[in-house]
Design a protein around this motif. Structure first.
Motif, PDB file in Angstrom:
ATOM      1  N   ARG A 133       0.111  -0.942  -0.073  1.00  0.00           N
ATOM      2  CA  ARG A 133       0.182   0.188  -0.140  1.00  0.00           C
ATOM      3  C   ARG A 133       0.903   1.403   0.395  1.00  0.00           C
ATOM      4  O   ARG A 133       0.595   2.073  -0.903  1.00  0.00           O
ATOM      5  CB  ARG A 133      -0.990  -0.027   1.042  1.00  0.00           C
ATOM      6  CG  ARG A 133      -1.463   1.267   1.201  1.00  0.00           C
ATOM      7  CD  ARG A 133      -2.479   1.583   2.419  1.00  0.00           C
ATOM      8  NE  ARG A 133      -3.842   0.518   2.221  1.00  0.00           N
ATOM      9  CZ  ARG A 133      -4.665   0.319   1.659  1.00  0.00           C
ATOM     10  NH1 ARG A 133      -4.742   0.642   0.883  1.00  0.00           N
ATOM     11  NH2 ARG A 133      -5.390  -0.532   1.384  1.00  0.00           N
ATOM     12  N   GLU A 137       0.675   3.930  -2.932  1.00  0.00           N
ATOM     13  CA  GLU A 137       0.418   5.091  -2.326  1.00  0.00           C
ATOM     14  C   GLU A 137       1.204   6.020  -2.760  1.00  0.00           C
ATOM     15  O   GLU A 137       1.278   7.351  -2.658  1.00  0.00           O
ATOM     16  CB  GLU A 137      -0.640   5.815  -0.817  1.00  0.00           C
ATOM     17  CG  GLU A 137      -1.555   4.030  -1.480  1.00  0.00           C
ATOM     18  CD  GLU A 137      -2.230   4.209   0.074  1.00  0.00           C
ATOM     19  OE1 GLU A 137      -1.649   4.883   1.073  1.00  0.00           O
ATOM     20  OE2 GLU A 137      -3.876   3.549   0.315  1.00  0.00           O
ATOM     21  N   PRO A 142      -3.383   7.525  -3.742  1.00  0.00           N
ATOM     22  CA  PRO A 142      -4.919   7.141  -3.624  1.00  0.00           C
ATOM     23  C   PRO A 142      -5.271   6.418  -3.828  1.00  0.00           C
ATOM     24  O   PRO A 142      -6.293   5.508  -3.586  1.00  0.00           O
ATOM     25  CB  PRO A 142      -4.835   7.292  -1.755  1.00  0.00           C
ATOM     26  CG  PRO A 142      -3.976   8.847  -1.905  1.00  0.00           C
ATOM     27  CD  PRO A 142      -3.298   8.374  -3.384  1.00  0.00           C
ATOM     28  N   THR A 145      -4.891   3.901  -6.249  1.00  0.00           N
ATOM     29  CA  THR A 145      -4.154   2.545  -5.643  1.00  0.00           C
ATOM     30  C   THR A 145      -5.568   1.402  -5.666  1.00  0.00           C
ATOM     31  O   THR A 145      -5.623   0.493  -5.643  1.00  0.00           O
ATOM     32  CB  THR A 145      -3.603   2.609  -4.653  1.00  0.00           C
ATOM     33  OG1 THR A 145      -2.074   3.502  -4.780  1.00  0.00           O
ATOM     34  CG2 THR A 145      -3.325   1.832  -3.577  1.00  0.00           C
ATOM     35  N   GLU A 146      -6.605   2.411  -4.808  1.00  0.00           N
ATOM     36  CA  GLU A 146      -7.668   2.273  -4.651  1.00  0.00           C
ATOM     37  C   GLU A 146      -8.856   1.125  -5.779  1.00  0.00           C
ATOM     38  O   GLU A 146      -9.089   0.087  -6.073  1.00  0.00           O
ATOM     39  CB  GLU A 146      -8.817   2.851  -4.133  1.00  0.00           C
ATOM     40  CG  GLU A 146     -10.307   2.462  -3.926  1.00  0.00           C
ATOM     41  CD  GLU A 146      -9.881   1.796  -2.339  1.00  0.00           C
ATOM     42  OE1 GLU A 146      -9.421   1.757  -1.486  1.00  0.00           O
ATOM     43  OE2 GLU A 146     -11.549   0.722  -2.565  1.00  0.00           O
ATOM     44  N   GLU A 150      -6.612  -2.111  -4.738  1.00  0.00           N
ATOM     45  CA  GLU A 150      -6.769  -3.081  -3.519  1.00  0.00           C
ATOM     46  C   GLU A 150      -7.667  -4.118  -3.414  1.00  0.00           C
ATOM     47  O   GLU A 150      -8.045  -5.053  -3.107  1.00  0.00           O
ATOM     48  CB  GLU A 150      -7.521  -2.180  -3.225  1.00  0.00           C
ATOM     49  CG  GLU A 150      -8.498  -1.965  -1.728  1.00  0.00           C
ATOM     50  CD  GLU A 150      -7.563  -2.580  -0.515  1.00  0.00           C
ATOM     51  OE1 GLU A 150      -6.612  -1.482   0.056  1.00  0.00           O
ATOM     52  OE2 GLU A 150      -7.669  -3.264  -0.084  1.00  0.00           O
ATOM     53  N   ARG A 160      -4.979  -7.509   1.947  1.00  0.00           N
ATOM     54  CA  ARG A 160      -5.406  -6.234   2.071  1.00  0.00           C
ATOM     55  C   ARG A 160      -3.824  -6.147   1.202  1.00  0.00           C
ATOM     56  O   ARG A 160      -2.559  -6.979   1.806  1.00  0.00           O
ATOM     57  CB  ARG A 160      -5.022  -5.575   3.086  1.00  0.00           C
ATOM     58  CG  ARG A 160      -6.884  -6.353   3.186  1.00  0.00           C
ATOM     59  CD  ARG A 160      -6.937  -5.866   4.600  1.00  0.00           C
ATOM     60  NE  ARG A 160      -7.462  -4.027   4.202  1.00  0.00           N
ATOM     61  CZ  ARG A 160      -8.763  -3.712   3.708  1.00  0.00           C
ATOM     62  NH1 ARG A 160      -9.835  -3.832   3.679  1.00  0.00           N
ATOM     63  NH2 ARG A 160      -8.638  -2.202   3.505  1.00  0.00           N
ATOM     64  N   LEU A 161      -3.968  -5.257   0.541  1.00  0.00           N
ATOM     65  CA  LEU A 161      -2.112  -4.106   0.414  1.00  0.00           C
ATOM     66  C   LEU A 161      -1.412  -3.998   1.354  1.00  0.00           C
ATOM     67  O   LEU A 161      -0.400  -4.386   1.271  1.00  0.00           O
ATOM     68  CB  LEU A 161      -2.295  -3.087  -0.537  1.00  0.00           C
ATOM     69  CG  LEU A 161      -3.641  -2.808  -1.441  1.00  0.00           C
ATOM     70  CD1 LEU A 161      -3.299  -1.526  -2.318  1.00  0.00           C
ATOM     71  CD2 LEU A 161      -2.665  -3.884  -3.015  1.00  0.00           C
ATOM     72  N   GLU A 162      -1.833  -3.821   2.492  1.00  0.00           N
ATOM     73  CA  GLU A 162      -0.888  -3.502   3.841  1.00  0.00           C
ATOM     74  C   GLU A 162      -0.511  -5.001   3.837  1.00  0.00           C
ATOM     75  O   GLU A 162       0.922  -5.031   4.809  1.00  0.00           O
ATOM     76  CB  GLU A 162      -1.235  -3.190   4.438  1.00  0.00           C
ATOM     77  CG  GLU A 162      -2.519  -3.201   5.758  1.00  0.00           C
ATOM     78  CD  GLU A 162      -3.668  -2.520   5.026  1.00  0.00           C
ATOM     79  OE1 GLU A 162      -3.381  -2.287   3.390  1.00  0.00           O
ATOM     80  OE2 GLU A 162      -4.045  -2.185   4.946  1.00  0.00           O
TER      81      GLU A 162
END
Ligand SMILES: Cc1cc2nc3c(=O)[nH]c(=O)nc-3n(C[C@H](O)[C@H](O)[C@H](O)COP(=O)(O)OP(=O)(O)OC[C@H]3O[C@@H](n4cnc5c(N)ncnc54)[C@H](O)[C@@H]3O)c2cc1C
Length: 409
Positions: A133, A137, A142, A145-146, A150, A160-162
């Protein structure tokens, strides 16, 4: 030397052919299906229209250009302009993929994306490294990215990206956004579709080989200096076994099964008309396939085989086309996942301790490959075979790591 090759997919067939041609080996193949080819087969709808479940075209991505003269020995390759498109939201227009700044500007949220990209350029700092993420980002903003990553990430990788490393973005160069699209999908060489589909490749490559179809290998053992292969149709033995079957199953899944991501497919025949049904790039060439990354649809990619088989500008494109939709299905072994890295290398180390057993191919070496990188992999094996046969387990392990290559294609 008697050699047994497990699997008559592209890796197994290439290995068998090169072993016979270059080393004069006597090779027998064992294949669980009734036909050769594995993922690389042209299939037919009830109406008799061709489509491909795996490779749609031959390209040179990270393998070697040697794939082209090799395939031309067996196939007539026709050049194809391959364009990818994406619809980032169901209500958005189709734009080229990889996305370019000019096409992004036309989207309903184009202004926000442009503002974020300008701010990133103004800061001029390198992409963040904390996780995927952070990486995305800080390099594409952002909003994009979404939209582009995402939902797809959650849909396909189940994460999830993180929860993904920044290195994943770097490996795939997800941060690249051209000012204006190149549209045509880049690779080192153009893309090719063979006249008459992929099936003649295997008829020709495997000519003169003893191939045992409908035989499934269950495990391998060593006995009296030979390798024994246990199958549903009895035991086979050989001096050397090169196996393109899944490495975990071959070793009794002793560390648990390796995880995969994949797609099941839905096939539909539609009346396409002259101009393709997935939209076209700004230069008028229809898209060969379209990505739908938003999380509300289970479909990840849709392919229009009319465009691939007949060419984007062919005059005879009236009439039906095959549309193929790819739907996430983790029971299908297509893409290995990086978080299984340590487990895979334990399997590889174990396989290296069995003299005369060589795992190969996408299932044997747990690797996302394309036809060009599969050919390169087989070439590396043939070139290091003498050293492999003379080496101890530690050297065999190093050679297999080199044959596999890194996590890139
Ligand atoms: C959806 C998808 C799209 C792709 N698109 C492209 C593309 O556009 N261009 C490109 O170049 N490449 C593409 N590829 C990659 C290409 O398909 C592979 O690189 C190549 O086919 C791998 O060949 P392989 O022999 O390693 O594996 P496979 O094709 O899987 O062959 C393995 C063979 O072993 C047999 N087998 C397995 N287990 C056993 C067992 N226990 N006993 C006996 N036989 C067994 C199988 O039946 C099969 O025939 C794509 C792949 C997928 C999945």
């Amino acid at each position: 030397m008697e050699i047994l090759v497990v699997g008559a997919g592209f890796a197994g067939s290439c290995a068998a052919l090169l072993l016979r041609e270059e080393l004069g080996a006597k090779v027998t193949l064992i294949e669980q299906c009734a036909v050769p080819g594995g993922m690389l087969r042209t299939l037919y709808t009830e109406e008799g229209l061709p489509y491909e479940y795996g490779p749609r075209v031959v390209s040179v991505f990270r393998g070697t250009k040697d794939i082209l003269p090799f395939l031309r020995r067996f196939l007539d390759l026709q050049e194809r302009q391959i364009y990818q498109g994406t619809r980032l939201r169901p209500e958005f227009p189709v734009i080229p993929f990889p996305v370019d700044a000019e096409s992004l500007r036309k989207l309903p949220c184009g202004e926000a994306i442009e503002r974020e990209l300008a701010e990133i350029r103004r800061r001029g700092s390198a992409p963040g490294e904390r996780d995927l993420r952070d990486y995305l980002e800080s390099s594409v903003g952002p909003t994009l990215t979404e939209l582009a990553f995402e939902g797809f990430n959650r849909k396909f990788w189940g994460r999830r990206l993180e929860q993904m490393p920044a290195a994943w973005g770097k490996l795939r160069r997800l941060e690249r956004i051209a000012a204006v699209g190149q549209y045509r999908l880049p690779s080192e060489a153009p893309h090719y579709y063979p006249t008459g589909g992929f099936n003649p490749l295997f008829d020709k490559m495997l000519e003169g080989f003893d191939v045992r179809y409908g035989v499934t290998v269950e495990r391998v053992d060593r006995s009296a200096g030979r390798v024994e292969v246990v199958t549903n149709a009895g035991k086979f033995s050989a001096d050397l076994v090169i196996t393109t079957a899944p490495i975990d199953a071959l070793l009794g899944c002793r560390y648990g099964p390796l995880e995969w991501r994949g797609y099941r497919v839905e096939v539909e025949v539609i009346d396409e008309g002259r101009h393709g049904c997935l939209g076209a790039a700004p230069d008028g060439i229809p898209f060969s396939w379209l990505y739908t990354p938003w999380p509300e649809t289970v479909v990840c990619r849709t392919t229009d085989f009319g465009v691939i088989h007949h060419g984007a500008r062919a005059a005879d494109r009236d009439g039906p086309t095959v549309l193929l939709r790819e739907i996430v299905d983790d029971t299908v072994s297509m893409y290995p996942v990086w978080w299984e890295d340590a487990k895979f290398y334990r399997y590889l180390a174990d396989a290296s301790t069995i003299p005369g057993v060589i795992p190969l191919g996408r299932l044997g070496l747990y690797k996302y490959t394309t036809t060009d990188s599969t050919y390169s992999m087989v070439r590396r094996l043939i070139d290091s075979l003498e050293r492999y046969l003379a080496g101890e387990a530690a050297e065999r392990y190093d050679i297999l790591r080199n044959v596999r290559g890194d996590w890139g294609n």
